[in-house]
Write an enzyme that holds these catalytic residues in place. Structure first.
Site, mmCIF file in Angstrom:
data_model
loop_
_atom_site.group_PDB
_atom_site.id
_atom_site.type_symbol
_atom_site.label_atom_id
_atom_site.label_comp_id
_atom_site.label_asym_id
_atom_site.label_seq_id
_atom_site.Cartn_x
_atom_site.Cartn_y
_atom_site.Cartn_z
ATOM 1 N N ILE A 62 0.844 -1.200 0.000
ATOM 2 C CA ILE A 62 0.000 0.000 0.000
ATOM 3 C C ILE A 62 0.882 1.254 0.000
ATOM 4 O O ILE A 62 0.985 1.956 1.008
ATOM 5 C CB ILE A 62 -0.975 0.030 1.200
ATOM 6 C CG1 ILE A 62 -1.745 -1.282 1.337
ATOM 7 C CG2 ILE A 62 -1.946 1.211 1.049
ATOM 8 C CD1 ILE A 62 -2.712 -1.322 2.522
ATOM 9 N N PRO A 63 1.543 1.540 -1.126
ATOM 10 C CA PRO A 63 2.287 2.799 -1.174
ATOM 11 C C PRO A 63 1.303 3.957 -1.045
ATOM 12 O O PRO A 63 0.208 3.917 -1.621
ATOM 13 C CB PRO A 63 2.966 2.765 -2.540
ATOM 14 C CG PRO A 63 2.182 1.793 -3.351
ATOM 15 C CD PRO A 63 1.604 0.806 -2.386
ATOM 16 N N HIS A 64 1.661 4.964 -0.263
ATOM 17 C CA HIS A 64 0.726 6.057 -0.031
ATOM 18 C C HIS A 64 1.463 7.335 0.336
ATOM 19 O O HIS A 64 2.592 7.289 0.812
ATOM 20 C CB HIS A 64 -0.279 5.698 1.069
ATOM 21 C CG HIS A 64 0.358 5.348 2.373
ATOM 22 N ND1 HIS A 64 0.854 4.085 2.635
ATOM 23 C CD2 HIS A 64 0.587 6.072 3.482
ATOM 24 C CE1 HIS A 64 1.352 4.063 3.856
ATOM 25 N NE2 HIS A 64 1.205 5.248 4.396
ATOM 26 N N ALA A 65 0.768 8.448 0.083
ATOM 27 C CA ALA A 65 1.335 9.747 0.429
ATOM 28 C C ALA A 65 0.252 10.809 0.469
ATOM 29 O O ALA A 65 -0.723 10.737 -0.281
ATOM 30 C CB ALA A 65 2.392 10.158 -0.591
#
Length: 156
Positions: free
Chosen positions: A70-73
């Site tokens: 879950i790459p997130h920013a």
């Protein structure tokens, strides 16, 4: 507060679901997922969003285990929360604590001021994805709409 099934239409419209096999490396996969959001008109500044995603990856891994990445920013490069879904047959090393490759991929980008919703989306996804039947439904879905249906069902 949590996200619910009706939020899928807003967060993950059909154009944010890809069934195409992503690149095999984590950095290339993140760019691949970001490009899905860019092509869907959900990202206004690709390079800024990419820098913010990379910065978040440097803080701690977004490989959460159970075959999930879950790459997130939070980033000023987007104006509304978006969740891009992808999956990898081969699996991608997302540096998960369980050392398992990620097969289910969720890239979350939210506006910089969207801190609370960012956490709500991450929390709701994490709670849903801990269930094997949810992960299986997402892996087995053959169409974009089947993926979205599986996400809605998972959030019920």
């Amino acid at each position: 507060m949590t996200i619910d099934p009706s939020d899928i239409d807003r967060l993950t419209p059909p154009e944010l679901v890809t069934l195409e096999e992503p690149p095999a490396s984590k950095p290339a996969c993140i760019e691949f997922l970001l490009d899905v959001a860019v092509e869907a008109g959900r990202v206004e500044d690709r390079e800024r969003a990419l820098a913010d995603l990379r910065r978040r990856e440097e803080e701690a891994t977004t490989g959460v285990g159970f075959g999930i990445g879950i790459p997130h920013a939070k980033t000023p490069a987007v104006t509304r929360p978006s969740v891009v879904f992808g999956r990898s047959e081969a699996g991608i090393d997302f540096d998960a604590m369980d050392d398992e490759p990620a097969h289910l991929l969720f890239m979350l980008v939210v506006p910089e001021e969207g801190g609370e919703e960012h956490l709500e989306i991450l929390s709701s996804l994490s709670r849903a994805l801990v269930h094997e039947e949810v992960r299986t439904s997402l892996r087995d879905a053959e169409t974009v709409e089947a993926v979205r249906d599986a996400l809605r069902e998972a959030l019920e």
